[in-house]
Design an enzyme around this catalytic site. Structure first.
Site, PDB file in Angstrom:
ATOM      1  N   GLY A  19       0.823  -1.190   0.000  1.00 40.95           N
ATOM      2  CA  GLY A  19       0.000   0.000   0.000  1.00 40.95           C
ATOM      3  C   GLY A  19       0.858   1.241   0.000  1.00 40.95           C
ATOM      4  N   LYS A  38       3.105  -7.310   8.262  1.00 43.48           N
ATOM      5  CA  LYS A  38       2.910  -5.995   7.651  1.00 43.48           C
ATOM      6  C   LYS A  38       3.888  -5.032   8.288  1.00 43.48           C
ATOM      7  CE  LYS A  38      -0.720  -2.511   6.925  1.00 43.48           C
ATOM      8  NZ  LYS A  38      -2.183  -2.225   7.127  1.00 43.48           N
ATOM      9  N   ASP A 132     -13.616  -0.356   6.147  1.00 43.72           N
ATOM     10  CA  ASP A 132     -13.186  -0.590   4.751  1.00 43.72           C
ATOM     11  C   ASP A 132     -13.573  -2.000   4.302  1.00 43.72           C
ATOM     12  OD1 ASP A 132     -12.135   0.063   2.294  1.00 43.72           O
ATOM     13  OD2 ASP A 132     -10.040  -0.218   2.885  1.00 43.72           O
TER      14      ASP A 132
END
Length: 280
Positions: A19, A38, A132
């Site tokens: 991202g 992540k 989201d």
């Protein structure tokens, strides 16, 4: 081949996502288990704002326990390269699955919709807003969805920095009140659930494609395209798309309405007034 770099006690194998501020790796933990790691990108790894967002993500996801939500396993926010470790979920993102094989059909679609509603109910019961829910954040294996990516999730009562004209989330799946700069609430997630299920059923975003302005206009006008969504599921989606958030059903109610119902069977009645333990 992957980098095989180590981060904390984790051996990074392959990049599986990227991202604007973070990279997600398939990794191996010290016990040999596959996990997802992540980490913040090098460009933002030292920025307090990016670190704060990752800390909020970790805090929110840690609260959720669900068979249909990726579990948080570990994390190190104060490391030189801050990172979080999550359950690795086998399967395919819903968007890729539908693109490759077409929409979900019949009982498989109903089971998918119910299980995604159960996931959202577990998130809300934990006092968290996902914010989201969209095809890119739902991993599917068979008809089993797993909700991932709590990157913009909030705990109940947390400050939300949103205003008119500021779009946070996947625009084509956002509730109208968020487009208008309002506060996120469980009902906002329910609207996004309905948009995601409509996509799974038809292969099309329910408010169309094209310019951001055009998509947002159709969301604000309530112009959902549900052509091809079977009844009674379409009726539930219409209820979840109601313009007034207070009139939308809860995720738990939706899961109950879909329980053990074939694609063409009746869906039970009952109230659709919004209730949830997760307040915005």
């Amino acid at each position: 081949m992957g980098t095989h770099r180590r981060l904390g006690g984790y051996r990074l194998l392959d990049e599986i996502g990227r991202g604007s501020t973070a990279i997600v790796h398939l990794a191996i933990d010290p016990s040999g288990r596959e996990v997802a790691v992540k980490e913040l990108s090098p460009e933002v790894a030292g920025e307090p704002e990016a670190i704060g967002r990752l800390a909020r993500e970790m805090s929110a996801q840690a609260r959720v326990r669900s068979a249909y939500v990726a579990r948080l396993l570990d994390g190190a926010i104060t490391a030189e390269r801050p990172y979080v470790v999550m359950q690795y979920v086998a399967g395919c993102p819903l968007g890729d699955l539908v693109e490759a094989y077409g929409p979900l059909r019949h009982d498989r679609l109903v089971r998918f919709a119910r299980r995604l509603a159960l996931a959202l109910g577990d998130v809300h019961d934990a006092g968290v807003l996902h914010r989201d829910v969209a095809p890119g954040n739902v991993i599917v294996l068979g008809d089993r969805p797993t909700l991932i990516d709590f990157g913009i999730a909030h705990e109940a009562g947390a400050e939300q920095i949103t205003r008119r004209g500021m779009v946070v989330g996947t625009p084509a799946y956002l509730a109208p009140e968020l487009i208008e700069g309002g506060r996120a609430a469980p009902a906002s997630d329910v609207f996004s659930w309905a948009s995601t299920v409509a996509f799974a059923a038809t292969g099309r975003p329910p408010f169309g494609r094209g310019s951001l302005h055009g998509v947002c206009f159709r969301i604000l006008r309530g112009q959902a395209d549900l052509d091809g969504v079977p009844e009674p599921l379409a009726g539930l989606l219409r209820a979840a798309f109601r313009r007034d958030p207070a009139q939308r059903p809860t995720a738990r109610w939706l899961a109950g309405a879909l329980a053990d119902k074939p694609s063409g069977g009746p869906v039970g009645g009952g109230p659709v007034t919004r209730r949830s333990g997760a307040a915005a």
